[in-house]
Write an enzyme that holds these catalytic residues in place. Sequence first.
Site, mmCIF file in Angstrom:
data_model
loop_
_atom_site.group_PDB
_atom_site.id
_atom_site.type_symbol
_atom_site.label_atom_id
_atom_site.label_comp_id
_atom_site.label_asym_id
_atom_site.label_seq_id
_atom_site.Cartn_x
_atom_site.Cartn_y
_atom_site.Cartn_z
ATOM 1 N N GLU A 152 70.709 19.380 57.104
ATOM 2 C CA GLU A 152 69.133 19.772 57.218
ATOM 3 C C GLU A 152 69.948 20.003 55.387
ATOM 4 O O GLU A 152 70.691 20.010 55.201
ATOM 5 C CB GLU A 152 70.148 21.405 58.471
ATOM 6 C CG GLU A 152 71.659 21.405 58.452
ATOM 7 C CD GLU A 152 71.938 22.406 56.863
ATOM 8 O OE1 GLU A 152 70.918 23.168 56.396
ATOM 9 O OE2 GLU A 152 73.155 21.979 56.357
ATOM 10 N N CYS A 277 78.217 25.245 51.178
ATOM 11 C CA CYS A 277 78.032 24.009 51.554
ATOM 12 C C CYS A 277 78.376 22.746 49.788
ATOM 13 O O CYS A 277 79.036 22.188 49.933
ATOM 14 C CB CYS A 277 76.459 23.917 50.982
ATOM 15 S SG CYS A 277 75.706 23.915 52.947
HETATM 16 C C1 UDX Z 1 72.683 24.380 49.599
HETATM 17 C C2 UDX Z 1 71.351 23.379 48.963
HETATM 18 O O1 UDX Z 1 70.419 24.192 48.386
HETATM 19 C C3 UDX Z 1 70.764 23.289 50.473
HETATM 20 O O2 UDX Z 1 69.586 22.339 50.301
HETATM 21 C C4 UDX Z 1 71.501 23.180 51.489
HETATM 22 O O3 UDX Z 1 71.399 22.272 52.942
HETATM 23 C C5 UDX Z 1 72.961 23.557 52.032
HETATM 24 O O4 UDX Z 1 73.448 24.233 50.106
HETATM 25 P P1 UDX Z 1 72.702 27.593 49.546
HETATM 26 O O5 UDX Z 1 74.104 26.774 48.857
HETATM 27 O O6 UDX Z 1 71.791 28.092 50.507
HETATM 28 O O7 UDX Z 1 71.547 25.683 49.483
HETATM 29 O O8 UDX Z 1 71.483 28.295 48.205
HETATM 30 P P2 UDX Z 1 71.455 27.489 46.191
HETATM 31 O O9 UDX Z 1 69.549 28.146 46.936
HETATM 32 O O10 UDX Z 1 71.060 25.497 47.162
HETATM 33 O O11 UDX Z 1 71.959 28.249 45.996
HETATM 34 C C6 UDX Z 1 74.389 27.509 45.812
HETATM 35 C C7 UDX Z 1 74.652 28.732 44.261
HETATM 36 O O12 UDX Z 1 73.633 27.478 43.415
HETATM 37 C C8 UDX Z 1 74.296 29.681 44.625
HETATM 38 O O13 UDX Z 1 75.331 29.781 43.987
HETATM 39 C C9 UDX Z 1 73.206 29.951 43.469
HETATM 40 O O14 UDX Z 1 73.448 31.329 42.720
HETATM 41 C C10 UDX Z 1 73.075 28.892 42.277
HETATM 42 N N1 UDX Z 1 72.449 28.222 41.321
HETATM 43 C C11 UDX Z 1 70.956 28.185 42.196
HETATM 44 C C12 UDX Z 1 72.249 28.643 40.080
HETATM 45 O O15 UDX Z 1 73.127 28.612 39.803
HETATM 46 N N2 UDX Z 1 71.539 27.736 39.225
HETATM 47 C C13 UDX Z 1 70.285 27.047 40.080
HETATM 48 O O16 UDX Z 1 68.973 27.275 39.419
HETATM 49 C C14 UDX Z 1 70.482 27.769 41.883
#
Ligand code: UDX
Length: 442
Positions: A152, A277
């Site tokens: 996923e 994740c």
């Molecule tokens: C991630 C993946 O995006 C997703 O495809 C996978 O299934 C699960 O892991 P998620 O952990 O829900 O999803 O969050 P995501 O939106 O990817 O952000 C992860 C972390 O990175 C967060 O702490 C977010 O704040 C940070 N982030 C994200 C940044 O600091 N900068 C960005 O530009 C994007």
Amino acid sequence: MKISVIGGAGYVGLITALGASSMGHEVIATDIDEKKVKNLKINLSPIYEDNLDSLLKFCNLHNKITFTTNSNDAIKNSDLVIVSVGTPTKINGEIDLSQVEMVTEYLKDSINNYTLIVIKSTLPITAVNLMKKELDQKFKSGIDYDIISNPEFLREGRAVHDFYNPDRIVIGGESKKSINILKEFYSPLIKRNLNIPNNIHVSDEKIPIVETNLPSAQMIKYGSNAFLANKISFINEIAQICESVEADVNDVIFGMGIDPRIGKNYMQPGPGFGGPCLEKDLLALVELGKHFELESTFMKAILERNERQVELIFKKITNELNDNSVITILGLSFKADTDDIRNSASVKLVNMLIEKGYEVRSYDPKAKYILKEKKYAQYDELYTSVETSNCIVIMTEWNEFINIDLNKVYELMDKKFIFDMRNILDKNDERLNKFNYFGLGN
Ligand code: UDX
């Protein structure tokens, strides 16, 4: 089709179970957590997620879905068993496979006709091999069962949207038969033949299906998450250099992002990646490397850079403030639109600041962080949390903070420091001139 989802009250399991029911399948979602199962039956979701409450209510009312703690009975009657249990990281960095081992036992006890086992949890290939080995003691692979990987890519806060609008569906299996069964499972989603509430957006873009062998599907998931984490550590490093040379990271991202090979998505500097994740999957790759006697120096560097980010933020703040300052942390969840504080840089920062002797307050629209500590309090209203405070630190990009009333905040605060560690405020906003404002990389 008759489907059981093991780990059906968990984050991925619940969305998958509801999604499957809305595709017209008959779903049994099982979980060992009795309280969550009980609540799900009466439309109470264990997690905060956009559109999840309405989807749960809708599916309970209109679709074929039941919640139970009895996995064995569920498996006995299923064509397809979706495995969505957790694979947390142990303190020593190894992956904790105890929940997967438990599912393997259920499967061994309960498979009674050809069953397709769909691995949704991000499992290392070595663990899938172990599962196969166990099952082969009792069953014949390809005749009694097949295992298929179907990772996923749901993002917390956007998971319902992502389920119905996937960028791709990855199916990794060893036989045509198993791949075709999973394609049949997804066919209502691909044809947009769904029974869902009207408020859920479903695009009509074609969904690419990627067919691979099993380890390749697992590696697509690991590779994707590692690459995303890499982008964040990279841009945080660039932002740090920008500060030293007086460049503006926002302009740098804009200029870099125009190049289509680079793009500007997922390039927002911040307190580092958190959540359940990205870090877990990087650690898993490091472990996998060890297993094959490969040194994953690159993956380790991404992780190390991420750990350093909260320390840099801590130094940035403490360099400016007096020891007796009162600090308000805005945002506790690891990102906006979720109540999840797992691996949250904000929670780490709260503890570092308390340890240093500051009085710390926090406010988050959804997340809770309880701490029995004289010098810490969580507030349940934004403006109350900043009253007489000396400093605001924005750690999560909630809309409520993007739209904060800076004039009101100015009136309420005593000494006026703002550390915007998500760069969500416009540094050219004249109202900020009255504050000591610090962004990241600008
Ligand atoms: C991630 C993946 O995006 C997703 O495809 C996978 O299934 C699960 O892991 P998620 O952990 O829900 O999803 O969050 P995501 O939106 O990817 O952000 C992860 C972390 O990175 C967060 O702490 C977010 O704040 C940070 N982030 C994200 C940044 O600091 N900068 C960005 O530009 C994007």
